[in-house]
Design a protein around this motif. Sequence first.
Motif, PDB file in Angstrom:
ATOM      1  N   ARG A   1      -5.026  70.205  21.774  1.00 15.15           N
ATOM      2  CA  ARG A   1      -6.034  69.682  20.866  1.00 15.15           C
ATOM      3  C   ARG A   1      -6.998  70.622  20.162  1.00 15.15           C
ATOM      4  O   ARG A   1      -7.750  71.349  21.064  1.00 15.15           O
ATOM      5  N   HIS A   2      -7.101  70.923  18.976  1.00 19.06           N
ATOM      6  CA  HIS A   2      -7.999  72.181  18.546  1.00 19.06           C
ATOM      7  C   HIS A   2      -8.171  71.620  16.823  1.00 19.06           C
ATOM      8  O   HIS A   2      -7.761  70.948  16.327  1.00 19.06           O
ATOM      9  N   THR A   3      -9.214  72.627  16.286  1.00 21.72           N
ATOM     10  CA  THR A   3      -9.482  72.706  15.179  1.00 21.72           C
ATOM     11  C   THR A   3      -8.936  73.808  14.260  1.00 21.72           C
ATOM     12  O   THR A   3      -8.686  74.844  14.801  1.00 21.72           O
ATOM     13  N   ALA A   4      -8.015  73.407  13.411  1.00 22.15           N
ATOM     14  CA  ALA A   4      -7.300  74.313  12.289  1.00 22.15           C
ATOM     15  C   ALA A   4      -8.101  75.198  11.361  1.00 22.15           C
ATOM     16  O   ALA A   4      -8.695  74.291  10.786  1.00 22.15           O
ATOM     17  N   LEU A   5      -8.295  76.566  11.462  1.00 22.38           N
ATOM     18  CA  LEU A   5      -8.985  77.146  10.678  1.00 22.38           C
ATOM     19  C   LEU A   5      -8.099  78.008   9.593  1.00 22.38           C
ATOM     20  O   LEU A   5      -7.167  78.813  10.162  1.00 22.38           O
ATOM     21  N   ILE A   6      -8.566  78.008   8.421  1.00 23.72           N
ATOM     22  CA  ILE A   6      -8.045  78.897   7.421  1.00 23.72           C
ATOM     23  C   ILE A   6      -9.052  79.721   6.504  1.00 23.72           C
ATOM     24  O   ILE A   6     -10.173  78.864   6.102  1.00 23.72           O
ATOM     25  N   GLU A   7      -9.024  80.925   6.525  1.00 22.49           N
ATOM     26  CA  GLU A   7      -9.952  81.695   6.131  1.00 22.49           C
ATOM     27  C   GLU A   7      -9.602  82.257   4.374  1.00 22.49           C
ATOM     28  O   GLU A   7      -8.512  82.329   4.333  1.00 22.49           O
TER      29      GLU A   7
END
Length: 338
Positions: A85-91
């Motif tokens: 379970r995680h937060t998906a990050l896109i820069e």
Amino acid sequence: MSDNIDPSSTPTPTPAPQPAKPAVSASNWEREVLEKLVFATLKEQKAARRWGIFFKAVTLLVIVFALSAYFDFSWTGSDSETLGRHTALIEVEGAIESEGSGSAAVVIPALNKAFSDTGSVAVVLHINSPGGSPVQAGMIVDEMVRLRKGYPGKPLYVVVDEICASGCYYIAAGADRIYVNKASIIGSIGVLMDGFGFTGAMEKLGVERRLLTAGENKGFMDPFSPLTEKHKQHAQVMLNEIHEQFIQVVRNGRGKRLKETPEMFSGLFWTGAKSIDMGLADAYGTVDTVARDVIKAEDIVDYTQHEGLPERVLKKFGAAMGAGAMKSAVDTVRPSLH
């Protein structure tokens, strides 16, 4: 008889004969020189082998690194790998254009991967951009809308760093919520088409413009030709049309949260604090605080598709100089959201 002995009459002892030193033959001298040359050659060969091993090792490391960068190996692993379970990050950093981290070709695959991963509970776009191409921004927004419908239980948030203006805000408006810093720069909802005119300077210098076209409007927005009223009106119609598209995206994305004013769509921009009051943003937040307090998933996995080593090397050594020159010429007549 006297016992005194005359020393002068005593015979001097003859020294023992010393063995004669053998003369150095020509063959011995040549052997010594050859031995020195052989040892020097061996020493040079050892040093050369050491340097050869060093350069081979460096070359191998470069090849491995290049392959890993080219195929974009990352800790996210394959699609079948469970990340938990995680937060998906896109820069998204820099201008929104056809190249770089703000291009649709980079952002859209990252969005698809982030949404499709079963371990991601939400997606965060971390944005810092002054804007750019309305085409690239529109493609990204369309994909964001599609993915939000396809994954209704997985929210999409935007976290603004320094600036989210024009084409960048075009993208941000497609998210569920927008988080800012109180000093972030937000807005600039407008379209521009900029360029230069050199006709006056050319007349003073005595330079004659020789432009041949097939099609009466093919020289549209040529910087070395006078701008006609017909071309000016045509350009303004295009800008107004793109501006209306921009406004509609903002209205659709922000909905009733938007507190419209006459200046909201004029191209002005505001601080993050003011943008919250206007409904252009929702609240203060960073990537970490949103992941921890809003999403409740502190583990953050970066899905950003970074530029590979071959592309960086080509750009560094000027392989794209010709394309860059053409791009700069075309950009003078291309609408942009900055």
